[in-house]
Design a protein around this motif. Structure first.
Motif, mmCIF file in Angstrom:
data_model
loop_
_atom_site.group_PDB
_atom_site.id
_atom_site.type_symbol
_atom_site.label_atom_id
_atom_site.label_comp_id
_atom_site.label_asym_id
_atom_site.label_seq_id
_atom_site.Cartn_x
_atom_site.Cartn_y
_atom_site.Cartn_z
ATOM 1 N N VAL A 89 0.858 -1.176 0.000
ATOM 2 C CA VAL A 89 0.000 0.000 0.000
ATOM 3 C C VAL A 89 0.899 1.232 0.000
ATOM 4 C CG1 VAL A 89 -1.704 1.293 1.341
ATOM 5 C CG2 VAL A 89 -1.854 -1.175 1.213
ATOM 6 N N ASP A 90 2.026 1.153 0.728
ATOM 7 C CA ASP A 90 2.928 2.294 0.829
ATOM 8 C C ASP A 90 4.315 1.829 1.240
ATOM 9 O OD1 ASP A 90 3.757 4.940 0.792
ATOM 10 O OD2 ASP A 90 2.522 5.574 2.480
ATOM 11 N N ALA A 91 5.324 2.559 0.799
ATOM 12 C CA ALA A 91 6.711 2.349 1.198
ATOM 13 C C ALA A 91 7.294 3.732 1.437
ATOM 14 C CB ALA A 91 7.487 1.622 0.110
ATOM 15 N N ARG A 92 7.815 3.964 2.632
ATOM 16 C CA ARG A 92 8.355 5.274 2.997
ATOM 17 C C ARG A 92 9.767 5.143 3.537
ATOM 18 N NH1 ARG A 92 3.826 9.253 4.156
ATOM 19 N NH2 ARG A 92 2.223 8.357 2.812
ATOM 20 N N VAL A 93 10.560 6.174 3.293
ATOM 21 C CA VAL A 93 11.911 6.278 3.820
ATOM 22 C C VAL A 93 11.943 7.495 4.733
ATOM 23 C CG1 VAL A 93 14.349 6.497 3.233
ATOM 24 C CG2 VAL A 93 12.795 5.311 1.664
ATOM 25 N N VAL A 94 12.549 7.324 5.905
ATOM 26 C CA VAL A 94 12.622 8.407 6.894
ATOM 27 C C VAL A 94 14.056 8.525 7.402
ATOM 28 C CG1 VAL A 94 10.198 8.122 7.577
ATOM 29 C CG2 VAL A 94 11.974 6.886 8.819
ATOM 30 N N LYS A 106 13.582 -2.298 20.673
ATOM 31 C CA LYS A 106 13.156 -2.833 19.379
ATOM 32 C C LYS A 106 12.234 -1.813 18.713
ATOM 33 C CE LYS A 106 13.227 -7.707 20.695
ATOM 34 N NZ LYS A 106 12.426 -8.925 20.786
ATOM 35 N N LEU A 107 12.127 -1.922 17.392
ATOM 36 C CA LEU A 107 11.185 -1.046 16.699
ATOM 37 C C LEU A 107 9.766 -1.387 17.144
ATOM 38 C CD1 LEU A 107 12.620 -0.874 13.087
ATOM 39 C CD2 LEU A 107 12.719 0.855 14.859
ATOM 40 N N ALA A 108 8.998 -0.369 17.472
ATOM 41 C CA ALA A 108 7.630 -0.538 17.967
ATOM 42 C C ALA A 108 6.663 -0.536 16.787
ATOM 43 C CB ALA A 108 7.291 0.570 18.959
ATOM 44 N N ARG A 109 6.299 -1.716 16.329
ATOM 45 C CA ARG A 109 5.425 -1.861 15.164
ATOM 46 C C ARG A 109 4.116 -1.103 15.338
ATOM 47 N NH1 ARG A 109 6.565 -6.485 14.661
ATOM 48 N NH2 ARG A 109 5.098 -7.439 16.060
ATOM 49 N N ASP A 110 3.406 -1.345 16.444
ATOM 50 C CA ASP A 110 2.129 -0.674 16.663
ATOM 51 C C ASP A 110 2.303 0.836 16.819
ATOM 52 O OD1 ASP A 110 0.542 -2.919 16.409
ATOM 53 O OD2 ASP A 110 0.389 -3.291 18.560
ATOM 54 N N GLY A 111 3.360 1.242 17.499
ATOM 55 C CA GLY A 111 3.620 2.670 17.668
ATOM 56 C C GLY A 111 3.886 3.357 16.340
ATOM 57 N N ASN A 112 4.682 2.716 15.484
ATOM 58 C CA ASN A 112 4.958 3.289 14.166
ATOM 59 C C ASN A 112 3.727 3.256 13.278
ATOM 60 O OD1 ASN A 112 7.827 4.173 14.014
ATOM 61 N ND2 ASN A 112 8.150 2.097 14.746
ATOM 62 N N ARG A 113 2.929 2.227 13.409
ATOM 63 C CA ARG A 113 1.666 2.147 12.665
ATOM 64 C C ARG A 113 0.754 3.306 13.064
ATOM 65 N NH1 ARG A 113 -3.271 0.498 13.528
ATOM 66 N NH2 ARG A 113 -4.464 -0.329 11.809
ATOM 67 N N ASN A 114 0.639 3.553 14.366
ATOM 68 C CA ASN A 114 -0.199 4.661 14.849
ATOM 69 C C ASN A 114 0.329 6.003 14.349
ATOM 70 O OD1 ASN A 114 -1.817 2.804 16.151
ATOM 71 N ND2 ASN A 114 -0.888 3.136 18.155
ATOM 72 N N GLY A 119 -0.290 10.493 10.321
ATOM 73 C CA GLY A 119 0.344 11.369 9.349
ATOM 74 C C GLY A 119 1.737 11.850 9.717
ATOM 75 N N LYS A 120 2.357 11.271 10.727
ATOM 76 C CA LYS A 120 3.699 11.696 11.150
ATOM 77 C C LYS A 120 4.739 11.525 10.041
ATOM 78 C CE LYS A 120 7.333 10.947 14.612
ATOM 79 N NZ LYS A 120 7.697 12.302 14.867
ATOM 80 N N PHE A 121 4.565 10.562 9.170
ATOM 81 C CA PHE A 121 5.523 10.301 8.100
ATOM 82 C C PHE A 121 5.064 10.910 6.771
ATOM 83 C CE2 PHE A 121 5.723 6.631 11.072
ATOM 84 C CZ PHE A 121 6.966 6.918 11.620
ATOM 85 N N GLY A 122 4.073 11.783 6.821
ATOM 86 C CA GLY A 122 3.536 12.430 5.630
ATOM 87 C C GLY A 122 2.110 11.985 5.368
ATOM 88 N N PRO A 123 1.468 12.603 4.391
ATOM 89 C CA PRO A 123 0.077 12.272 4.071
ATOM 90 C C PRO A 123 -0.077 10.802 3.677
ATOM 91 C CG PRO A 123 0.829 14.164 2.789
ATOM 92 C CD PRO A 123 2.024 13.617 3.499
ATOM 93 N N ILE A 124 -1.224 10.219 4.050
ATOM 94 C CA ILE A 124 -1.488 8.833 3.653
ATOM 95 C C ILE A 124 -2.590 8.815 2.602
ATOM 96 C CG2 ILE A 124 -0.674 7.875 5.831
ATOM 97 C CD1 ILE A 124 -3.539 7.439 6.667
ATOM 98 N N ALA A 125 -2.609 7.752 1.837
ATOM 99 C CA ALA A 125 -3.564 7.627 0.737
ATOM 100 C C ALA A 125 -5.003 7.614 1.249
ATOM 101 C CB ALA A 125 -3.272 6.354 -0.057
ATOM 102 N N GLU A 126 -5.895 8.081 0.412
ATOM 103 C CA GLU A 126 -7.324 8.136 0.758
ATOM 104 C C GLU A 126 -7.928 6.759 0.981
ATOM 105 O OE1 GLU A 126 -9.307 10.800 1.425
ATOM 106 O OE2 GLU A 126 -7.428 11.930 1.336
ATOM 107 N N ASP A 131 -8.594 5.136 11.269
ATOM 108 C CA ASP A 131 -8.992 4.749 12.629
ATOM 109 C C ASP A 131 -8.108 3.617 13.096
ATOM 110 O OD1 ASP A 131 -10.149 4.021 15.001
ATOM 111 O OD2 ASP A 131 -12.102 3.546 14.151
ATOM 112 N N VAL A 132 -7.185 3.905 14.025
ATOM 113 C CA VAL A 132 -6.216 2.901 14.470
ATOM 114 C C VAL A 132 -6.856 1.752 15.203
ATOM 115 C CG1 VAL A 132 -4.306 4.516 14.521
ATOM 116 C CG2 VAL A 132 -5.640 4.143 16.597
ATOM 117 N N GLY A 133 -8.099 1.860 15.633
ATOM 118 C CA GLY A 133 -8.749 0.786 16.369
ATOM 119 C C GLY A 133 -9.453 -0.242 15.504
ATOM 120 N N THR A 134 -9.434 -0.061 14.186
ATOM 121 C CA THR A 134 -10.223 -0.938 13.307
ATOM 122 C C THR A 134 -9.485 -2.167 12.808
ATOM 123 O OG1 THR A 134 -9.600 0.315 11.339
ATOM 124 C CG2 THR A 134 -11.638 0.969 12.447
#
Length: 140
Positions: A89-94, A106-114, A119-126, A131-134
């Motif tokens: 769906v997306d690939a980002r470099v930071v 360790k890298l926090a998967r859920d934290g980075n997902r949230n 939008g912390k890493f830029g706009p996301i696709a429509e 909703d992080v709870g879905t």
């Protein structure tokens, strides 16, 4: 500058039993790309609007110049699906030090997902639900 989100074809990202294998394989494919920092890659699933499925997102850190990041992201969009047979769906470099870590380092998967969904890493696709709870399943 983060790359634009690519369109997904709605390939389901499996959960639970296969998520660790997917995460490991995703990381293996990404780390083979020049410019991707080893050990600084996180993969996770996001819910897709109107498709009742999830798509895969890959975030990685790089020490390369920001002008090179779109090329790195494009190479991830080719390498990961070739290894996993799923569309991204997306690939980002930071920048180095941007991805969130857990208290154990360790890298926090859920934290980075949230952060991604916020939008912390830029706009996301429509087509991505914000909703992080879905989302029930996560990619390891």
């Amino acid at each position: 500058m983060p790359s634009e989100a690519s369109k997904s074809t709605g390939v389901h990202v499996p959960s639970a039993a296969t998520s660790t294998r997917i995460g490991d394989t995703c990381s293996e494919a990404a780390v083979a790309i020049e410019g991707v920092k080893a050990g600084r890659i996180v993969c996770f699933g996001v819910s897709l609007r109107d498709l009742a499925t999830e798509g895969l997102v890959v975030l990685c850190e790089s020490e390369e110049l920001e002008s090179i990041w779109p090329d790195i992201a494009a190479r991830m969009r080719k390498a990961v699906p070739a290894k996993l047979d799923v569309d991204l769906v997306d690939a980002r470099v930071v920048p180095i030090g941007t991805l969130r870590k857990s208290t154990s380092g360790k890298l926090a998967r859920d934290g980075n997902r949230n952060w991604y969904l916020a939008g912390k890493f830029g706009p996301i696709a429509e087509n991505i639900l914000r909703d992080v709870g879905t989302v029930a399943s996560r990619v390891a």
